[in-house]
Design an enzyme around this catalytic site. Structure first.
Site, PDB file in Angstrom:
ATOM      1  N   TYR A 174       0.834  -1.210   0.000  1.00  0.00           N
ATOM      2  CA  TYR A 174       0.000   0.000   0.000  1.00  0.00           C
ATOM      3  C   TYR A 174       0.867   1.257   0.000  1.00  0.00           C
ATOM      4  CZ  TYR A 174      -3.515   3.315   1.829  1.00  0.00           C
ATOM      5  OH  TYR A 174      -4.344   4.378   2.022  1.00  0.00           O
ATOM      6  N   LYS A 178       0.934   4.094  -2.929  1.00  0.00           N
ATOM      7  CA  LYS A 178       0.558   5.472  -2.631  1.00  0.00           C
ATOM      8  C   LYS A 178       1.713   6.442  -2.892  1.00  0.00           C
ATOM      9  CE  LYS A 178      -3.748   5.027  -1.375  1.00  0.00           C
ATOM     10  NZ  LYS A 178      -4.791   5.559  -2.274  1.00  0.00           N
TER      11      LYS A 178
END
Length: 306
Positions: A174, A178
């Protein structure tokens, strides 16, 4: 439905992952400011499993009940066909596209040694590829409009995270996705500005399906009548402004937003430097690096680090 400011009157916005959480709040807020909204959502679980049309349709019905205009889109925006149909839905239904809010995502958290390839690929796909493909198709449309003499007032809001800016223990996939979204935002802003397109990113903190367990452990629920700092609706006003003509001249920026706080993130900037004017030996390079680190600001801690 429309507010007194009506920042988005006459505009058409597409919001991905808009069936729940932040995306839902953004879609409703854009509609309240006069935008017609394409509500995209696959209706997947928190780990990306399953599909359902209900979440997107519920948001559409709520917008319509309040007097606004909206249409559901249930395509997978991490596929080329799904991303293309998102843009096509806006054009076919409302005749234009002015604002794209890339928000869709899910989690598959693991420590690095337990993070398998499928979990890596799935998270990178929905977050990073799921930003790139809608952005690419929208940008192609806007460039064509500009070349035809109809320069748009187009806006893109991408969704990064504090995990992408600082890192987050147990979220290597993640955090990497991001962080990639920030890089994509900077490039898109630089490339598309000449065509009337502004591209920015937010790093929001709010209570959603993806974060509710974390906030339940660290923050007490607000008492009745108190300001709920973690409500996703707190993030949406900045998204609305960034998606409107009012933010003219603001592009290539990252904003951290949480509760009533908005912060402009300043990113990587050159810090202390040393130049020998010739090649360093390994020992010299290490000595120089240590001296520079002694003069540099300490980095902020990674989320979850002890």
């Amino acid at each position: 439905m429309t507010s007194s400011t009506a920042l988005c009157t006459g505009r058409v916005a597409a919001v991905t992952g808009a069936g729940r959480g932040l995306g839902r709040a953004h879609a409703l807020a854009l509609a309240a400011e006069g935008a017609k909204v394409v509500v995209n959502d696959l209706g997947v679980g928190i780990d990306g499993s399953g599909t359902a049309t209900g979440p997107a349709q519920e948001v559409v019905e709520r917008i319509r009940a309040a007097g606004g205009e909206a249409v559901a889109h249930n395509g997978d925006i991490a596929t080329d066909a799904g991303a293309a149909s998102l843009v096509a839905t806006a054009l076919d239904t409302f005749g234009r596209l002015d604002t794209l809010v890339n928000n869709a995502g899910f989690l598959r958290d693991r420590m690095l040694v337990n993070l398998d390839e499928d979990d890596w690929d799935a998270v990178m796909r929905v977050h990073l590829k799921g930003h790139f493909l809608p952005l690419r198709h929208a940008a192609a449309h806007w460039r064509a409009e500009a070349k035809a003499g109809r320069t748009p007032c187009a806006r893109v809001i991408n969704t990064s995270s504090g995990a992408g800016l600082l890192g987050s223990v147990g979220q290597g996939n993640y955090a990497a996705a991001k962080a990639g979204i920030v890089g994509l935002t900077l490039v898109a802003a630089a490339e598309m500005g000449r065509y009337g397109v502004q591209v920015n990113a937010i790093a929001p903190a709010a209570r959603t399906r993806m974060t509710e367990d974390t906030f339940a452990q660290t923050m007490a629920a607000p008492a009745e009548g108190e300001f709920d700092a973690m409500a996703p609706e707190n993030v949406s006003p900045l998204v609305v402004w960034l998606g409107s003509p009012a933010c003219e001249g603001v592009s290539g920026r990252v904003f951290e937003t949480e509760g009533g706080r908005i912060t402009v993130m300043e990113g990587w900037r050159p810090g202390p430097t040393a130049d020998k004017g010739a090649r360093w030996s390994p020992a010299e390079a290490g000595e120089a690096a240590l001296k520079l680190l002694g003069r540099a600001e300490a980095p902020q801690p990674v989320y979850g680090a002890r």
